[in-house]
Design a protein around this motif. Structure first.
Motif, PDB file in Angstrom:
ATOM      1  N   UNK A 140       0.839  -1.195   0.000  1.00 54.84           N
ATOM      2  CA  UNK A 140       0.000   0.000   0.000  1.00 54.84           C
ATOM      3  C   UNK A 140       0.873   1.243   0.000  1.00 54.84           C
ATOM      4  N   UNK A 141       0.838   2.039  -1.058  1.00 56.34           N
ATOM      5  CA  UNK A 141       1.652   3.249  -1.100  1.00 56.34           C
ATOM      6  C   UNK A 141       1.047   4.359  -0.256  1.00 56.34           C
ATOM      7  N   UNK A 142       1.855   5.376   0.014  1.00 56.18           N
ATOM      8  CA  UNK A 142       1.425   6.524   0.805  1.00 56.18           C
ATOM      9  C   UNK A 142       1.116   7.694  -0.118  1.00 56.18           C
ATOM     10  N   UNK A 143      -0.024   8.340   0.112  1.00 60.20           N
ATOM     11  CA  UNK A 143      -0.401   9.484  -0.706  1.00 60.20           C
ATOM     12  C   UNK A 143      -1.669  10.116  -0.177  1.00 60.20           C
ATOM     13  N   UNK A 144      -2.086  11.199  -0.801  1.00 58.31           N
ATOM     14  CA  UNK A 144      -3.233  11.970  -0.335  1.00 58.31           C
ATOM     15  C   UNK A 144      -4.288  12.027  -1.430  1.00 58.31           C
ATOM     16  N   UNK A 145      -5.337  11.234  -1.269  1.00 59.13           N
ATOM     17  CA  UNK A 145      -6.392  11.178  -2.277  1.00 59.13           C
ATOM     18  C   UNK A 145      -7.083  12.530  -2.438  1.00 59.13           C
ATOM     19  N   UNK A 146      -7.103  13.337  -1.373  1.00 55.37           N
ATOM     20  CA  UNK A 146      -7.747  14.652  -1.450  1.00 55.37           C
ATOM     21  C   UNK A 146      -7.042  15.584  -2.435  1.00 55.37           C
ATOM     22  N   UNK A 147      -5.782  15.279  -2.755  1.00 55.29           N
ATOM     23  CA  UNK A 147      -5.029  16.130  -3.677  1.00 55.29           C
ATOM     24  C   UNK A 147      -5.170  15.690  -5.131  1.00 55.29           C
ATOM     25  N   UNK A 148      -6.080  14.771  -5.391  1.00 56.88           N
ATOM     26  CA  UNK A 148      -6.275  14.300  -6.762  1.00 56.88           C
ATOM     27  C   UNK A 148      -6.692  15.453  -7.672  1.00 56.88           C
ATOM     28  N   UNK A 149      -6.087  15.500  -8.864  1.00 55.85           N
ATOM     29  CA  UNK A 149      -6.369  16.559  -9.836  1.00 55.85           C
ATOM     30  C   UNK A 149      -6.858  15.959 -11.147  1.00 55.85           C
ATOM     31  N   UNK A 150      -7.551  16.782 -11.914  1.00 59.13           N
ATOM     32  CA  UNK A 150      -8.144  16.314 -13.163  1.00 59.13           C
ATOM     33  C   UNK A 150      -7.070  15.858 -14.146  1.00 59.13           C
ATOM     34  N   UNK A 151      -7.317  14.733 -14.790  1.00 54.42           N
ATOM     35  CA  UNK A 151      -6.423  14.252 -15.835  1.00 54.42           C
ATOM     36  C   UNK A 151      -6.548  15.133 -17.074  1.00 54.42           C
ATOM     37  N   UNK A 152      -5.429  15.333 -17.760  1.00 59.91           N
ATOM     38  CA  UNK A 152      -5.496  16.000 -19.060  1.00 59.91           C
ATOM     39  C   UNK A 152      -6.247  15.125 -20.059  1.00 59.91           C
ATOM     40  N   UNK A 153      -6.058  13.818 -19.903  1.00 55.03           N
ATOM     41  CA  UNK A 153      -6.755  12.860 -20.763  1.00 55.03           C
ATOM     42  C   UNK A 153      -7.191  11.679 -19.916  1.00 55.03           C
ATOM     43  N   UNK A 154      -8.498  11.493 -19.790  1.00 57.35           N
ATOM     44  CA  UNK A 154      -9.013  10.370 -19.029  1.00 57.35           C
ATOM     45  C   UNK A 154      -8.886   9.072 -19.804  1.00 57.35           C
ATOM     46  N   UNK A 155      -9.193   7.980 -19.130  1.00 57.77           N
ATOM     47  CA  UNK A 155      -9.095   6.674 -19.783  1.00 57.77           C
ATOM     48  C   UNK A 155     -10.134   5.726 -19.219  1.00 57.77           C
ATOM     49  N   UNK A 156     -10.750   4.959 -20.114  1.00 61.17           N
ATOM     50  CA  UNK A 156     -11.605   3.864 -19.673  1.00 61.17           C
ATOM     51  C   UNK A 156     -10.718   2.739 -19.141  1.00 61.17           C
ATOM     52  N   UNK A 157     -11.306   1.899 -18.317  1.00 62.62           N
ATOM     53  CA  UNK A 157     -10.560   0.772 -17.768  1.00 62.62           C
ATOM     54  C   UNK A 157     -11.472  -0.444 -17.722  1.00 62.62           C
ATOM     55  N   UNK A 158     -10.856  -1.611 -17.625  1.00 64.55           N
ATOM     56  CA  UNK A 158     -11.611  -2.852 -17.555  1.00 64.55           C
ATOM     57  C   UNK A 158     -11.149  -3.675 -16.371  1.00 64.55           C
ATOM     58  N   UNK A 159     -12.080  -4.403 -15.786  1.00 62.35           N
ATOM     59  CA  UNK A 159     -11.729  -5.316 -14.710  1.00 62.35           C
ATOM     60  C   UNK A 159     -10.861  -6.434 -15.277  1.00 62.35           C
TER      61      UNK A 159
END
Length: 261
Positions: free
Chosen positions: A141-160
């Motif tokens: 589990x990495x360390x980071x701050x989800x509250x600091x998430x910023x908009x992607x310049x380019x989004x992406x679909x993903x698949x399970x």
């Protein structure tokens, strides 16, 4: 190396207060036995048992994603799920463990940041990202701050994807050691963080007589003669491993509600 604290199966996952600006992240892993269980023969110098660590949920990018800083995360990238204690979730890339990258961040782990992606409206397209790093060297589990998430310049679909197809190569090995009279009996647990090299000393164990509990495994040692070991090995499939971003791990048989899907 950091000793990662392990709680025995059935214990509640410990939660401590975190600063409001950086809530702790958790990830869930299934332990998948590799090879036989039951009555096994081995040596005190080599692992007698091995388990792969498989994320409870993993996804794959269907197209390139581009962060707010212009970093491209290519199509086909595999990501595993992490969860805040608030219940919010994200999907993180795995650490680059190439020799060159490892040298760059050997003494300052925060230099080796990598992206996690967020699907804010659960429409199957990632639209935010934030950076994480392996604060204590734990790959789980990495360390980071989800509250600091910023908009992607380019989004992406993903698949399970099938978790068993996750290719990071995390695994744990179990080596029995002790004297012929079964004094100083123990099980050394080692973690391979995707490098192909397992490092011992990552788990506490509990011994009752000639039986040692380690992670979700029960190791009943029948004999140790010279370096030869005869033991009965059983792994509890109902137990999962939870890692947290402060470097800790716990094996639990029941997940806290916030870690559910």
């Amino acid at each position: 190396m950091i000793k990662l604290q392990i709680a025995l199966a059935g214990m509640a996952l410990a939660m401590t207060a975190q600063p409001a600006h950086a809530k702790r992240l958790y990830s869930i892993w299934n332990l998948v036995p590799q090879g036989e269980q039951g009555d096994l023969a081995g040596t005190t110098s080599l692992p007698i048992f091995e388990q792969s660590l498989v994320p409870a949920r993993a996804v794959r990018l269907m197209a390139d994603a581009v962060t707010d800083k212009g970093k491209t995360i290519p199509a086909g990238t595999e990501l595993f799920r992490v969860v805040e204690e608030t219940g919010k979730s994200a999907f993180c890339t795995v650490k680059d463990r190439s020799a060159g990258n490892a040298a760059k961040s050997l003494f300052i782990p925060a230099l080796d940041k990598r992206p996690c992606l967020v699907d804010t409206d659960n429409d199957g397209i990632f639209d935010l990202s934030f950076n994480v790093f392996d604060k204590y060297g734990s790959a789980l589990t990495p360390s980071g701050n989800l509250k600091k998430a910023k908009a992607l310049q380019q989004g992406s679909a993903y698949e399970e994807m099938k978790p068993t197809e996750f290719s990071a190569g995390y695994r744990m090995t179990f080596r029995i050691y002790g004297k012929p009279d079964l004094s100083k009996l123990g099980v050394a647990v080692a973690l391979d963080k995707g490098t192909g090299k397992a490092e011992e000393g990552v788990a506490r164990t509990e011994r009752v007589g000639n039986t040692v509990m380690a992670m979700n495994g029960q190791f009943t040692v029948n004999s140790i003669i010279d370096d030869r070991v005869l033991a009965n090995v059983k792994a509890d499939p109902s137990v999962v491993l939870v890692g947290d971003s402060n470097g800790g791990m716990a094996v639990v048989s029941k997940l806290p509600a916030f870690l559910g899907d």
